[in-house]
Write a protein that holds these residues in place. Structure first.
Motif, PDB file in Angstrom:
ATOM      1  N   PHE A   1       0.831  -1.198   0.000  1.00 34.73           N
ATOM      2  CA  PHE A   1       0.000   0.000   0.000  1.00 34.73           C
ATOM      3  C   PHE A   1       0.866   1.247   0.000  1.00 34.73           C
ATOM      4  O   PHE A   1       1.904   1.305   0.690  1.00 34.73           O
ATOM      5  CB  PHE A   1      -0.927   0.009   1.214  1.00 34.73           C
ATOM      6  CG  PHE A   1      -1.997  -1.037   1.138  1.00 34.73           C
ATOM      7  CD1 PHE A   1      -3.232  -0.750   0.584  1.00 34.73           C
ATOM      8  CD2 PHE A   1      -1.753  -2.340   1.572  1.00 34.73           C
ATOM      9  CE1 PHE A   1      -4.213  -1.721   0.471  1.00 34.73           C
ATOM     10  CE2 PHE A   1      -2.720  -3.319   1.468  1.00 34.73           C
ATOM     11  CZ  PHE A   1      -3.948  -3.003   0.919  1.00 34.73           C
ATOM     12  N   VAL A   2       0.448   2.237  -0.782  1.00 33.64           N
ATOM     13  CA  VAL A   2       1.130   3.529  -0.828  1.00 33.64           C
ATOM     14  C   VAL A   2       0.780   4.290   0.447  1.00 33.64           C
ATOM     15  O   VAL A   2      -0.399   4.456   0.774  1.00 33.64           O
ATOM     16  CB  VAL A   2       0.701   4.326  -2.074  1.00 33.64           C
ATOM     17  CG1 VAL A   2       1.292   5.733  -2.048  1.00 33.64           C
ATOM     18  CG2 VAL A   2       1.107   3.590  -3.340  1.00 33.64           C
ATOM     19  N   MET A   3       1.785   4.789   1.159  1.00 34.18           N
ATOM     20  CA  MET A   3       1.545   5.416   2.456  1.00 34.18           C
ATOM     21  C   MET A   3       1.824   6.921   2.452  1.00 34.18           C
ATOM     22  O   MET A   3       1.825   7.554   3.502  1.00 34.18           O
ATOM     23  CB  MET A   3       2.385   4.735   3.533  1.00 34.18           C
ATOM     24  CG  MET A   3       2.077   3.254   3.694  1.00 34.18           C
ATOM     25  SD  MET A   3       0.309   2.872   3.954  1.00 34.18           S
ATOM     26  CE  MET A   3       0.031   3.670   5.533  1.00 34.18           C
TER      27      MET A   3
ATOM     28  N   VAL B   1       9.819  -0.657  -7.674  1.00 29.15           N
ATOM     29  CA  VAL B   1       9.293  -2.024  -7.735  1.00 29.15           C
ATOM     30  C   VAL B   1       8.169  -2.071  -8.751  1.00 29.15           C
ATOM     31  O   VAL B   1       7.431  -1.103  -8.948  1.00 29.15           O
ATOM     32  CB  VAL B   1       8.795  -2.498  -6.352  1.00 29.15           C
ATOM     33  CG1 VAL B   1       9.953  -2.654  -5.389  1.00 29.15           C
ATOM     34  CG2 VAL B   1       7.753  -1.544  -5.789  1.00 29.15           C
ATOM     35  N   GLU B   2       8.056  -3.229  -9.408  1.00 25.06           N
ATOM     36  CA  GLU B   2       7.035  -3.392 -10.435  1.00 25.06           C
ATOM     37  C   GLU B   2       5.744  -3.923  -9.826  1.00 25.06           C
ATOM     38  O   GLU B   2       5.761  -4.771  -8.925  1.00 25.06           O
ATOM     39  CB  GLU B   2       7.527  -4.352 -11.513  1.00 25.06           C
ATOM     40  CG  GLU B   2       6.551  -4.487 -12.685  1.00 25.06           C
ATOM     41  CD  GLU B   2       6.930  -5.609 -13.628  1.00 25.06           C
ATOM     42  OE1 GLU B   2       6.858  -5.400 -14.858  1.00 25.06           O
ATOM     43  OE2 GLU B   2       7.309  -6.699 -13.141  1.00 25.06           O
ATOM     44  N   THR B   3       4.610  -3.467 -10.335  1.00 21.24           N
ATOM     45  CA  THR B   3       3.303  -3.981  -9.929  1.00 21.24           C
ATOM     46  C   THR B   3       2.708  -4.822 -11.043  1.00 21.24           C
ATOM     47  O   THR B   3       3.129  -4.722 -12.211  1.00 21.24           O
ATOM     48  CB  THR B   3       2.337  -2.827  -9.590  1.00 21.24           C
ATOM     49  OG1 THR B   3       1.970  -2.156 -10.812  1.00 21.24           O
ATOM     50  CG2 THR B   3       2.987  -1.833  -8.636  1.00 21.24           C
ATOM     51  N   ASP B   4       1.689  -5.617 -10.689  1.00 20.07           N
ATOM     52  CA  ASP B   4       1.073  -6.457 -11.714  1.00 20.07           C
ATOM     53  C   ASP B   4       0.240  -5.639 -12.694  1.00 20.07           C
ATOM     54  O   ASP B   4      -0.215  -6.160 -13.719  1.00 20.07           O
ATOM     55  CB  ASP B   4       0.231  -7.571 -11.080  1.00 20.07           C
ATOM     56  CG  ASP B   4      -0.977  -7.052 -10.321  1.00 20.07           C
ATOM     57  OD1 ASP B   4      -1.107  -5.817 -10.141  1.00 20.07           O
ATOM     58  OD2 ASP B   4      -1.798  -7.878  -9.885  1.00 20.07           O
ATOM     59  N   ALA B   5       0.049  -4.342 -12.424  1.00 21.71           N
ATOM     60  CA  ALA B   5      -0.638  -3.455 -13.365  1.00 21.71           C
ATOM     61  C   ALA B   5       0.310  -2.868 -14.393  1.00 21.71           C
ATOM     62  O   ALA B   5      -0.112  -2.113 -15.278  1.00 21.71           O
ATOM     63  CB  ALA B   5      -1.332  -2.331 -12.603  1.00 21.71           C
ATOM     64  N   GLY B   6       1.605  -3.190 -14.275  1.00 19.30           N
ATOM     65  CA  GLY B   6       2.596  -2.681 -15.203  1.00 19.30           C
ATOM     66  C   GLY B   6       3.226  -1.375 -14.780  1.00 19.30           C
ATOM     67  O   GLY B   6       4.158  -0.893 -15.424  1.00 19.30           O
TER      68      GLY B   6
ATOM     69  N   ILE C   1       6.600   1.765  -8.893  1.00 20.89           N
ATOM     70  CA  ILE C   1       6.353   2.691  -7.787  1.00 20.89           C
ATOM     71  C   ILE C   1       7.612   2.749  -6.927  1.00 20.89           C
ATOM     72  O   ILE C   1       8.275   1.714  -6.716  1.00 20.89           O
ATOM     73  CB  ILE C   1       5.142   2.217  -6.946  1.00 20.89           C
ATOM     74  CG1 ILE C   1       3.873   2.210  -7.798  1.00 20.89           C
ATOM     75  CG2 ILE C   1       4.925   3.090  -5.726  1.00 20.89           C
ATOM     76  CD1 ILE C   1       2.643   1.683  -7.078  1.00 20.89           C
ATOM     77  N   PRO C   2       7.945   3.928  -6.384  1.00 19.31           N
ATOM     78  CA  PRO C   2       9.100   4.000  -5.475  1.00 19.31           C
ATOM     79  C   PRO C   2       8.911   3.083  -4.273  1.00 19.31           C
ATOM     80  O   PRO C   2       7.867   3.126  -3.594  1.00 19.31           O
ATOM     81  CB  PRO C   2       9.127   5.470  -5.052  1.00 19.31           C
ATOM     82  CG  PRO C   2       8.391   6.200  -6.127  1.00 19.31           C
ATOM     83  CD  PRO C   2       7.347   5.251  -6.621  1.00 19.31           C
ATOM     84  N   ALA C   3       9.887   2.246  -4.001  1.00 20.91           N
ATOM     85  CA  ALA C   3       9.788   1.299  -2.884  1.00 20.91           C
ATOM     86  C   ALA C   3       9.637   2.016  -1.551  1.00 20.91           C
ATOM     87  O   ALA C   3       8.973   1.518  -0.633  1.00 20.91           O
ATOM     88  CB  ALA C   3      11.015   0.391  -2.863  1.00 20.91           C
ATOM     89  N   SER C   4      10.237   3.208  -1.436  1.00 23.25           N
ATOM     90  CA  SER C   4      10.192   3.949  -0.171  1.00 23.25           C
ATOM     91  C   SER C   4       8.798   4.452   0.176  1.00 23.25           C
ATOM     92  O   SER C   4       8.535   4.824   1.323  1.00 23.25           O
ATOM     93  CB  SER C   4      11.157   5.133  -0.217  1.00 23.25           C
ATOM     94  OG  SER C   4      10.805   6.012  -1.276  1.00 23.25           O
ATOM     95  N   ALA C   5       7.894   4.476  -0.791  1.00 21.92           N
ATOM     96  CA  ALA C   5       6.535   4.973  -0.553  1.00 21.92           C
ATOM     97  C   ALA C   5       5.583   3.875  -0.124  1.00 21.92           C
ATOM     98  O   ALA C   5       4.417   4.153   0.171  1.00 21.92           O
ATOM     99  CB  ALA C   5       6.001   5.646  -1.812  1.00 21.92           C
ATOM    100  N   LEU C   6       6.048   2.622  -0.066  1.00 25.93           N
ATOM    101  CA  LEU C   6       5.154   1.481   0.119  1.00 25.93           C
ATOM    102  C   LEU C   6       5.277   0.845   1.499  1.00 25.93           C
ATOM    103  O   LEU C   6       6.359   0.803   2.086  1.00 25.93           O
ATOM    104  CB  LEU C   6       5.445   0.415  -0.931  1.00 25.93           C
ATOM    105  CG  LEU C   6       5.126   0.767  -2.382  1.00 25.93           C
ATOM    106  CD1 LEU C   6       5.649  -0.323  -3.300  1.00 25.93           C
ATOM    107  CD2 LEU C   6       3.625   0.951  -2.576  1.00 25.93           C
TER     108      LEU C   6
END
Length: 532
Positions: free
Chosen positions: A319-321, A361-366, A369-374
């Motif tokens: 989740f994006v935080m 990091v890659e998501t299954d939506a293609g 996203i920055p790993a530090s935001a998750l």
């Protein structure tokens, strides 16, 4: 400490004589194979339809168990109307012939056998109409008779249920909960002072006499906001247009009664509204206990945008935080370029691929996203062999404030939660959420609670959505009074966004049959594992 709900299962008692006890025990064989010792309540409608119905003592001629023809006999002279006579077939004791009964109590309990000492399988809510058998299965402790209902169990006709489908409680309940939707009712929170509880749609003279002040001119901004949140008023039904006094379902409180109202609501109370009506230039809401409250003495609840994520591919939920997080996608040369935005608390499924030394990091939506935001889920371990057998189970991390639902070893859903404010403290002395392994034992479409805080003094939260007890008074449930998911907040329960609570409610065991308001299973349903 924990959030607290009124006890829904205080055992009832009734006098028994030998003949009535024998009748009840015979009829209980109808559901013996489906009782709570075998499987969660509500699971198998087909099992009830297939089960043999035993004869009621001195009421029904026994039928051969091999399916042969039943013996014929003339009805007894003087038999009462509706009594099961010797020529009655087993079908008369099963639902499915078009006969129905209505709940006229806040909780109309469904029992495993036609006697009050039997296990409670769940309950119906006032105004609900369900299929029933054409004939009662006995009257042990229930002069109105015990009727089998769909898909299982027995209901006593009397204070809690009626065969009269036009009963005032039914006429005064134009709709039931919108089960499956995030908010099963429209929710409002009382202003100060709290609203009066009217017994009917009041005339303007009654409103002036009760509330003691003229209404202001014009529509303030907050009222326009509330109108938008509540949607259009419902059309008046004949019952409300007639301005008849509202009945009180059995089990609903009526502490005081004046000619036009029942006093004020408690301070800091919140309500689920069945319907709202435009009347005398104002809007009134119908509560689930059948009181009418003026909407302008309340504030409508703003729905949260929080939603969990269904995991449909192999990967790890996250989740994006933070606010202002950009998503990226590779261009023709493979270089990551800004492409869009990832809203705060949005859920994603990570594939395991990384870029820029793990910075993205890659998501299954293609999207990347920055790993530090998750905040990334820590996938749970199967300590009980549930995963090996493909069973459902739930993992809740207090440190991550995250819930992950599994089918076997595969995560299928994840969301952010709010556990107890005591964090990892002792639940006996703080508002921490209890840790350990538990099983869901009760599920309620909605329930009233008095423990979690809407404010420092909040004590009366009605119709909390999708409540699932797993240990004493600890439960998973939706909340409509805060939007702090991802942070500790509760008095001990596991708080969920309403949309997530609705998803989990339909996914977990025991299932709640259609039309029922709750189901119980003391043997335990879906496993819940809570840990640091």
């Amino acid at each position: 400490m924990a959030c607290s709900f009124p006890d829904a299962r205080a055992p009832g008692r009734g006098g028994l004589d030998r003949l009535r006890r024998a009748s009840a025990l015979a009829a209980s064989a109808l559901v013996a194979a489906c009782g709570p010792g075998e499987e969660p309540p509500g699971r198998s409608a087909g099992a009830l339809a297939a089960a043999p119905v035993p004869a009621i003592a001195a009421a029904v001629v026994a039928e051969p168990r091999d399916g042969g023809a039943a013996g014929e006999a003339e009805p007894r002279d003087g038999g009462a109307a509706g009594e099961v006579g010797p020529a009655a077939t087993r079908e008369a004791l099963r639902p499915g012939r078009g006969d129905k009964l209505a709940s006229i109590a806040m909780r109309t309990f469904v029992y495993a056998a036609p006697e009050r000492r039997a296990a409670k399988l769940g309950y119906l809510r006032a105004g609900t109409i369900v299929e029933r058998a054409a004939a009662p299965s006995g009257d042990d402790g229930c002069p109105g008779g015990w009727y089998a209902v769909h898909p299982r169990g027995f209901v006593c006709v009397g204070r809690g249920a009626s065969l009269e489908l036009g009963h005032d409680v039914v006429a005064a309940t134009p709709a039931g909960p919108r089960r499956g939707e995030p908010y099963p009712y429209r929710y409002v929170v009382s202003r100060k002072p709290p609203p009066h509880l009217y017994v009917r749609l009041p005339s303007e003279a009654e409103q002036r006499r009760v509330e003691g002040r003229p209404r202001g001119q014009g529509t303030p901004a907050w009222a326009r906001r509330d109108e938008a949140l509540l949607g259009e008023p419902d059309p008046l039904t004949p019952f409300f247009a007639s301005r008849r006094d509202l009945p009180k379902p059995f089990g609903a409180a009526e502490k005081v009664r004046f000619p036009a109202h029942r006093g004020r609501a408690r301070a800091d109370s919140a309500f689920g509204l069945i319907s709202t009506f435009a009347w005398t230039g104002r809007r009134f809401g119908l509560t689930t206990e059948l009181d009418l409250i003026p909407i302008d003495r309340t504030s409508a609840v703003t729905p949260t945008a929080m939603r969990g994520v269904e995991v449909k591919t192999e990967g790890t939920p996250a989740f994006v935080m933070h606010h202002g997080v950009r998503t990226l996608k590779p261009d023709a040369s493979g270089k990551l370029r800004p492409d869009g935005w990832a809203p705060r608390r949005s859920g994603w499924v990570l594939t395991g691929k990384t870029a820029a030394g793990g910075a993205y990091v890659e998501t299954d939506a293609g999207a990347w996203i920055p790993a530090s935001a998750l905040r990334v889920a820590r996938l749970g371990r199967d300590f009980w062999g549930h995963a090996a057998r493909g069973r459902k189970w739930i993992d809740i991390s207090i440190e991550r404030q995250m819930l992950v639902a599994y089918e076997g070893t595969r995560p299928v859903f994840a969301t952010l939660v709010s556990t107890g404010r005591g964090e990892l403290g002792d639940p006996a002395t703080t508002s921490a959420t209890v840790q350990g392994t538990f099983f869901i034992r009760e599920k309620h479409v909605t329930a009233t609670m008095d423990g979690d805080d809407l404010s420092e003094t909040s004590v009366d939260l009605r119709d909390v959505p999708y409540v699932q007890y797993f240990h004493n008074s600890y439960a998973l449930h939706g909340v409509y009074w805060h939007d702090a998911f991802g942070k500790v907040r509760s008095s001990g329960c596991v708080n969920l966004a309403p949309a997530d609570a609705a998803w989990l409610f339909e996914w977990t065991d025991p299932p709640v049959p259609e039309g029922w308001h709750a189901a119980f299973n003391d043997k335990g349903g879906t496993l819940v594992f809570i840990h640091a």
